[in-house]
Design an enzyme around this catalytic site. Structure first.
Site, mmCIF file in Angstrom:
data_model
loop_
_atom_site.group_PDB
_atom_site.id
_atom_site.type_symbol
_atom_site.label_atom_id
_atom_site.label_comp_id
_atom_site.label_asym_id
_atom_site.label_seq_id
_atom_site.Cartn_x
_atom_site.Cartn_y
_atom_site.Cartn_z
ATOM 1 N N GLN A 84 -0.613 -11.196 -6.832
ATOM 2 C CA GLN A 84 0.094 -10.212 -7.659
ATOM 3 C C GLN A 84 -0.669 -8.890 -7.709
ATOM 4 O OE1 GLN A 84 -0.989 -13.206 -8.573
ATOM 5 N NE2 GLN A 84 -1.924 -13.234 -10.607
ATOM 6 N N GLN A 111 -25.756 -20.097 0.946
ATOM 7 C CA GLN A 111 -24.353 -19.851 1.264
ATOM 8 C C GLN A 111 -23.474 -21.006 0.821
ATOM 9 O OE1 GLN A 111 -25.050 -16.493 1.734
ATOM 10 N NE2 GLN A 111 -23.045 -16.753 2.673
ATOM 11 N N HIS A 142 -21.639 -21.001 -2.605
ATOM 12 C CA HIS A 142 -20.508 -20.113 -2.853
ATOM 13 C C HIS A 142 -19.210 -20.871 -3.079
ATOM 14 C CE1 HIS A 142 -21.491 -15.837 -2.431
ATOM 15 N NE2 HIS A 142 -22.365 -16.154 -1.517
ATOM 16 N N GLU A 145 -20.346 -14.575 10.081
ATOM 17 C CA GLU A 145 -20.338 -13.506 9.078
ATOM 18 C C GLU A 145 -21.771 -13.024 8.854
ATOM 19 O OE1 GLU A 145 -19.021 -12.938 4.380
ATOM 20 O OE2 GLU A 145 -19.379 -14.931 5.199
ATOM 21 N N HIS A 146 -22.680 -13.945 8.612
ATOM 22 C CA HIS A 146 -24.103 -13.645 8.467
ATOM 23 C C HIS A 146 -24.861 -14.432 9.532
ATOM 24 C CE1 HIS A 146 -22.307 -13.762 4.341
ATOM 25 N NE2 HIS A 146 -22.874 -12.572 4.245
ATOM 26 N N TYR A 185 -10.194 -4.806 -4.206
ATOM 27 C CA TYR A 185 -10.033 -6.085 -4.894
ATOM 28 C C TYR A 185 -11.398 -6.734 -5.084
ATOM 29 C CZ TYR A 185 -8.323 -10.587 -6.397
ATOM 30 O OH TYR A 185 -8.078 -11.707 -7.149
ATOM 31 N N HIS A 196 9.827 15.827 29.915
ATOM 32 C CA HIS A 196 8.415 16.058 29.648
ATOM 33 C C HIS A 196 7.871 17.131 30.583
ATOM 34 C CE1 HIS A 196 8.725 12.402 27.332
ATOM 35 N NE2 HIS A 196 7.414 12.368 27.069
ATOM 36 N N THR A 246 -17.088 -17.901 3.059
ATOM 37 C CA THR A 246 -18.323 -17.329 3.555
ATOM 38 C C THR A 246 -19.031 -18.288 4.503
ATOM 39 O OG1 THR A 246 -20.349 -16.178 2.892
ATOM 40 C CG2 THR A 246 -19.780 -18.184 1.684
ATOM 41 N N ASP A 276 -26.600 -9.404 0.496
ATOM 42 C CA ASP A 276 -25.550 -9.586 -0.510
ATOM 43 C C ASP A 276 -25.672 -8.570 -1.636
ATOM 44 O OD1 ASP A 276 -24.428 -11.734 0.795
ATOM 45 O OD2 ASP A 276 -25.496 -13.244 -0.373
#
Length: 434
Positions: free
Chosen positions: A193, A262, A265, A331-332, A129, A424, A240, A365
């Site tokens: 969707q 950042q 974004h 994240e960063h 995606y 077993h 982010t 990035d």
């Protein structure tokens, strides 16, 4: 502009640190309720439902949901040669790194005649995606596709929202990136969707995939949560975020520029400075205010910087700064300190660590070679960024000969009886008697 959290002279437990670090307010659970009927509708009606949601959410009437291969190739002609050159360079570097990180097979003999092996096997088909909201992300095409290709995935489908200004097709820069990567299965489908289409397939249009990866908004994250288990997912990506550990050696202009990068974004993006130098914090705040006034995306940038998810965290020492960074699980994470490599080696929780003044997050990035699909919202405390193992399954192989089984058979029987699973043990006993 940034709020302050003063942790100096406060000895906080790990639990208390988790509660005090800034976070965006993101309600994925509520979004799941919104996307569940959309997913069910796409599963039931396929392409017809996809067209209706494209009209409702994207404002386009779709003639074709799958983009024709010749339109993907034609997108190359409309691109700035400098942009194509940059995408090619990114592909080269990202591929080199990801191919080098494919885990090797392992085979050992734990005892004479007792052999074990592990092989990493790629999944058969993945759905990638690529978002298309506030910005255009050919870099996300590169990050997702190259990682899957390096892992050995043979069937790759890309879904990305149709753009009204592009006649209902995805943005041509996205299509051009797909063309450069040899991907000819691209769908003009966005949001929940698209995730439903990839997870369940759509008759005569798209076959279901095994894994879905890639970032998106809260509804994409919610849709991925809803289909997890039907297919594998990489993560529920949130807004982010960047955290920067800095001391008195840091350049306040560099730090301010990176916090700002950042914040542009998304209004929910997090920008966090962690420092034990209050004077540096003041200089960064001054530079940040000045730079923010000149930025293109002023409204969303200021909303991000003044939101609850962004802050200056004042600590008493570099040791406490590291503790805060690990609790935040950015994240960063950038390191702007003396002995930056040593500080970086002590970090336990981060999606990616950018070391020193000349390794800014935008490098990762686009062009560093690392992957920019990274864990958000503190999940870096237990999760990894997108990598080749995201598309690989570890399969274990066991081969014992008769003597090797005989050597430990009685121990297997003892454990089986201890667990009240006598059949077993009898499966082993039958071989010992034979």
């Amino acid at each position: 502009m940034l709020s302050r959290i003063d942790l100096r002279d406060r000895d906080l437990t790990a639990r208390e640190l988790l509660e005090v670090v800034p976070r965006a307010d993101l309600d994925v659970s509520h979004a799941v309720e919104v996307v569940t009927p959309i997913i069910a509708d796409v599963r039931e009606r396929g392409a017809d439902a996809l067209r209706e949601y494209a009209a409702r959410f994207d404002g386009v009437e779709l003639d074709q949901i799958r983009v024709p291969a010749d339109r993907i190739e034609a997108a190359l002609e409309s691109q700035d040669p400098a942009v194509l050159d940059a995408i090619r360079e990114a592909i080269t570097r990202v591929r080199a790194f990801h191919e080098a990180t494919v885990p090797p097979p392992v085979e050992i003999e734990v005892a004479p005649g007792a052999r074990l092996a592990q092989r990493w096997v790629p999944v058969g088909r993945v759905g990638l995606y690529v978002p298309g909201g506030l910005a255009v992300y050919p870099s996300s095409v590169v990050m997702n596709v190259v990682a899957a290709q390096a892992a050995g995935v043979e069937s790759i489908a890309v879904a990305t929202p149709p753009q009204r200004e592009c006649g209902g097709e995805p943005h041509p820069t996205i299509l051009a990136a797909c063309a450069l990567l040899g991907v000819d299965e691209v769908y003009a489908a966005g949001g929940a969707q698209a995730i439903a289409m990839l997870a369940y397939g759509a008759e005569d249009l798209c076959d279901p995939v095994d894994i879905i990866t890639g970032p998106g908004n809260v509804y994409v994250a919610a849709a991925k949560r809803a289909v997890n288990g039907v297919v594998g997912i990489d993560a529920e990506a949130g807004p982010t975020e960047i955290a920067i550990i800095a001391d008195d050696t840091a350049d306040p202009e560099f730090v301010a520029a990176d916090l700002l990068s950042q914040a542009e974004h998304d209004p929910l993006a997090g920008s966090v400075l962690i420092t034990h130098d209050e004077h540096l914090a003041e200089r960064v705040e001054e530079a940040l205010g000045r730079r923010a006034d000149d930025t293109k995306h002023l409204a969303r940038t200021k909303e991000a910087l003044t939101g609850v998810q962004s802050a200056v965290i004042l600590t008493s020492s570099i040791d406490q700064s590291i503790q805060v960074a690990d609790a935040y699980g950015a994240e960063h994470l950038e390191i702007h300190t003396r002995d930056a490599d040593e500080v970086a080696s002590r970090i336990r929780s981060a999606g990616a660590v950018f070391i020193g003044p000349y390794s800014p997050v935008p490098l990762g990035d686009y062009m560093a070679g690392s992957n920019h699909v990274l864990p958000t919202g503190g999940t870096a405390r237990f999760a990894s960024g997108l990598n080749t193992t995201s598309f690989l399954k570890a399969i274990q192989y066991i081969r014992y000969d008769q003597a090797a089984l005989a050597e430990i058979g009685h121990k297997v029987i003892a454990l089986a009886n201890a667990e009240d699973l006598p059949a077993h043990g009898q499966a082993v006993q039958a071989r010992l008697e034979g």
